[in-house]
Write a protein that holds these residues in place. Structure first.
Motif, short mmCIF file in Angstrom:
data_model
loop_
_atom_site.label_atom_id
_atom_site.label_comp_id
_atom_site.label_asym_id
_atom_site.label_seq_id
_atom_site.Cartn_x
_atom_site.Cartn_y
_atom_site.Cartn_z
N GLU A 1 26.63 -24.03 4.02
CA GLU A 1 28.07 -23.55 3.23
C GLU A 1 28.11 -21.86 2.92
N LEU A 2 29.30 -21.32 3.65
CA LEU A 2 29.17 -19.71 3.26
C LEU A 2 30.26 -19.14 3.05
N PHE A 3 30.36 -18.07 2.33
CA PHE A 3 31.04 -17.07 1.98
C PHE A 3 31.65 -15.91 2.35
N LEU A 4 33.32 -15.97 2.99
CA LEU A 4 33.59 -14.58 4.00
C LEU A 4 34.78 -13.82 3.09
N THR A 5 33.33 -12.46 2.82
CA THR A 5 34.27 -11.77 1.42
C THR A 5 35.26 -11.00 2.39
N ARG A 6 35.95 -9.99 1.23
CA ARG A 6 37.85 -9.39 1.67
C ARG A 6 36.89 -8.33 2.76
N VAL B 1 19.20 -21.44 -15.64
CA VAL B 1 20.72 -21.58 -14.94
C VAL B 1 20.47 -20.15 -14.20
N LEU B 2 21.51 -20.25 -13.15
CA LEU B 2 21.56 -19.50 -12.37
C LEU B 2 23.04 -18.56 -12.27
N LEU B 3 22.54 -17.35 -12.77
CA LEU B 3 23.58 -16.33 -12.62
C LEU B 3 24.06 -15.48 -11.20
N GLU B 4 25.00 -15.91 -10.90
CA GLU B 4 25.62 -15.33 -9.33
C GLU B 4 26.42 -14.41 -9.33
N GLN B 5 26.93 -13.23 -8.43
CA GLN B 5 28.32 -12.40 -8.63
C GLN B 5 29.16 -12.99 -8.51
N PHE B 6 30.36 -12.83 -9.10
CA PHE B 6 31.82 -14.03 -8.35
C PHE B 6 32.40 -13.22 -7.14
N VAL B 7 32.57 -13.43 -6.05
CA VAL B 7 32.76 -13.29 -4.13
C VAL B 7 34.10 -13.41 -5.04
N GLU B 8 35.32 -12.39 -4.77
CA GLU B 8 36.72 -12.43 -5.15
C GLU B 8 37.04 -12.72 -3.92
N ASP B 9 38.35 -13.24 -3.96
CA ASP B 9 39.14 -13.00 -2.65
C ASP B 9 38.71 -14.41 -1.90
N VAL B 10 37.31 -15.11 -2.16
CA VAL B 10 36.81 -15.66 -1.24
C VAL B 10 37.53 -16.69 -0.21
N LEU B 11 36.84 -16.42 1.71
CA LEU B 11 37.22 -17.08 2.65
C LEU B 11 36.23 -18.62 3.04
N GLU B 12 36.27 -19.98 2.40
CA GLU B 12 35.15 -20.66 2.28
C GLU B 12 34.88 -21.35 3.65
N LEU B 13 34.03 -20.55 4.62
CA LEU B 13 33.99 -21.61 5.49
C LEU B 13 32.08 -22.33 5.04
N ALA B 14 32.71 -23.32 6.55
CA ALA B 14 31.21 -24.00 6.87
C ALA B 14 30.98 -24.16 8.16
N VAL B 15 29.50 -24.21 8.45
CA VAL B 15 29.15 -24.48 9.46
C VAL B 15 27.86 -25.46 9.96
N ILE B 16 27.89 -26.48 10.47
CA ILE B 16 27.21 -27.62 10.65
C ILE B 16 26.45 -26.95 11.29
N VAL B 17 24.79 -27.37 11.38
CA VAL B 17 23.77 -27.19 12.32
C VAL B 17 23.10 -28.19 12.51
N ALA B 18 22.41 -28.33 13.75
CA ALA B 18 21.97 -30.10 13.92
C ALA B 18 20.70 -29.61 14.49
N VAL B 19 19.43 -29.85 14.40
CA VAL B 19 17.98 -29.34 15.06
C VAL B 19 17.27 -30.72 15.46
N ASP B 20 17.32 -30.99 17.22
CA ASP B 20 16.87 -32.06 17.14
C ASP B 20 15.40 -32.61 16.50
N GLN B 21 14.09 -33.28 16.84
CA GLN B 21 12.73 -33.86 16.80
C GLN B 21 12.06 -32.37 17.17
#
Ligand code: ADP
Length: 382
Positions: free
Chosen positions: A253-258, A175-195
């Protein structure tokens, strides 16, 4: 002889369907591999191979009729793809990227090795929790994740630190144990890379998840964050994808912290639910962008045309079986609301049946209209 570029897609769900809806059939033809013939993508592709996405033979069969291969789902036989690539098959993204992403632990180690900011973590066997140094988990909660096989929050559990210290966690094995990020704002950025290695990112997306189902419930773009945060989020997303050294379309997928820190949570190496609004919202959608990449074209313009929101249309708790969208005709007449149903024959609780994109001139109008749609759009039995 047919000179069209032959594209093979592993998986025929809604992501494959939407790729095909944005395909350029003048220059490309598409074969999809899926286990069932009534999958969402089937009405749109030229050929359908019926087979398991984990069966190396089925993947080889798809490769044999394709010039370029991609996938729309992560849980597939990646070792078969690694072999095919070694034999010279063009596979986008590179299968080694998928191999790493299939293991959340390997993904975190990759972030660490490449100086990508991510929440502190520990990789451990569920029977060895007593050996963990818990000082890196100051909160009284710890996020526990299965390393493989999880999706849509299945395989993720927010546990009490004391339970974890006492060996009480809901998963077995590595398993992966991960620090709990409180009051997180969840963001996503889609990145495209061509050939050729050129890259471009879409404006950031702010996401809200359903607490019960863990599915994205509501998102909008542009994210309501300061411009310097937007720039930083896109820089971090582009730098992690740069480290992959692979063409493809990736959702970061990104977390923006407080405190304003940006952490990378995880990457999806395929079109993503967080980018569905790009169909109406952006000059080039995430699906059109991936098609361009697969066909060796230059990247399209990923500019957002106007504020855009997306709501998933999911099966209600009490409905299993035939369904319909109530007042579908009325909704289809709206000029600022775009319904995408995925053609799935049966509704099940929380099954993704479709999504709706809302557009508006201003962010305030967008939220007002999206909230109206959320309150009034309903799935009912057919
Ligand atoms: P999946 O691959 O199943 O989508 P994620 O790792 O994205 O799993 O986790 C699912 C959700 O759990 C995230 O969208 C977020 O809401 C929450 N989550 C995950 N990790 C953390 C964390 N370290 N701190 C706080 N919330 C988290």
């Amino acid at each position: 002889m047919d000179s069209k570029i032959k594209v093979g897609i592993i998986g025929g769900g809604q992501l494959g369907m939407m790729m095909l809806q944005e395909a350029n059939f003048d220059i490309a033809s598409y074969t999809v591999l899926e286990s069932s013939s009534d999958c969402p993508a089937s009405p749109y592709c030229q050929n359908l191979i019926i087979g398991s996405l984990n069966d190396a033979n089925a993947i080889e069969q798809l490769a044999a009729v394709s010039d370029v291969l991609t996938w729309e789902i992560e849980h597939i036989n990646v070792d078969a793809l690694i072999q095919l690539e070694a034999q010279g098959k063009n596979i986008i993204p590179k299968p080694l990227v998928l191999k790493m992403i299939q293991d959340k632990g390997a993904q975190k180690l990759f972030f660490q090795a490449n100086n990508i900011p991510t929440a502190p973590f520990e990789l451990v066997d569920s029977t060895m929790l007593a050996a963990v140094d818990f000082s890196k988990f100051p909160q009284n909660k710890i996020v526990v994740k299965t390393r493989t096989g999880g999706y849509d929050g299945k395989g993720v559990s927010i546990c009490n630190k004391s339970d974890v210290q006492n060996g009480i966690i809901p998963f077995e094995g590595s398993v992966l144990l991960e620090q709990f990020v409180e009051d997180v704002l969840e963001l996503a950025v889609i990145v495209a890379v061509d050939q050729h290695g050129n890259k471009s990112s879409f404006p950031s997306i702010e996401m809200y998840f359903n607490a019960q189902s863990n599915l994205v419930e509501f998102l909008y773009s542009p994210a309501q964050i300061a411009i310097d945060v937007e720039i930083k989020a896109r820089e971090i997303a582009e730098s992690v994808i740069q480290a992959f050294q692979s063409p493809g379309l990736f959702a970061v997928e990104l977390f923006l912290t407080r405190s304003g820190e940006i952490l990378v949570n995880e990457i999806a190496p395929r079109p993503h639910n967080s980018g569905h609004h790009t169909i109406e919202g952006c000059v080039t959608s995430q699906f059109a962008q991936l098609n361009r990449i697969l066909l060796g074209q230059e990247l399209g313009n990923s500019t957002l045309k106007q504020p855009s929101a997306m709501l998933n249309i999911v099966g209600p708790e009490n409905l299993i079986g035939g369904y319909q969208l109530e007042n579908e005709d009325m909704w289809k007449q709206q000029t600022d609301v775009f319904i995408h149903m995925y053609g799935k024959t049966e509704s099940r609780p929380n099954r993704k049946l479709g999504h709706v994109t809302v557009i508006a001139d201003t962010f305030e109008k967008l939220i007002e209209r999206a909230e109206y749609v959320k309150e009034n759009m309903t799935i009912i039995p057919s």
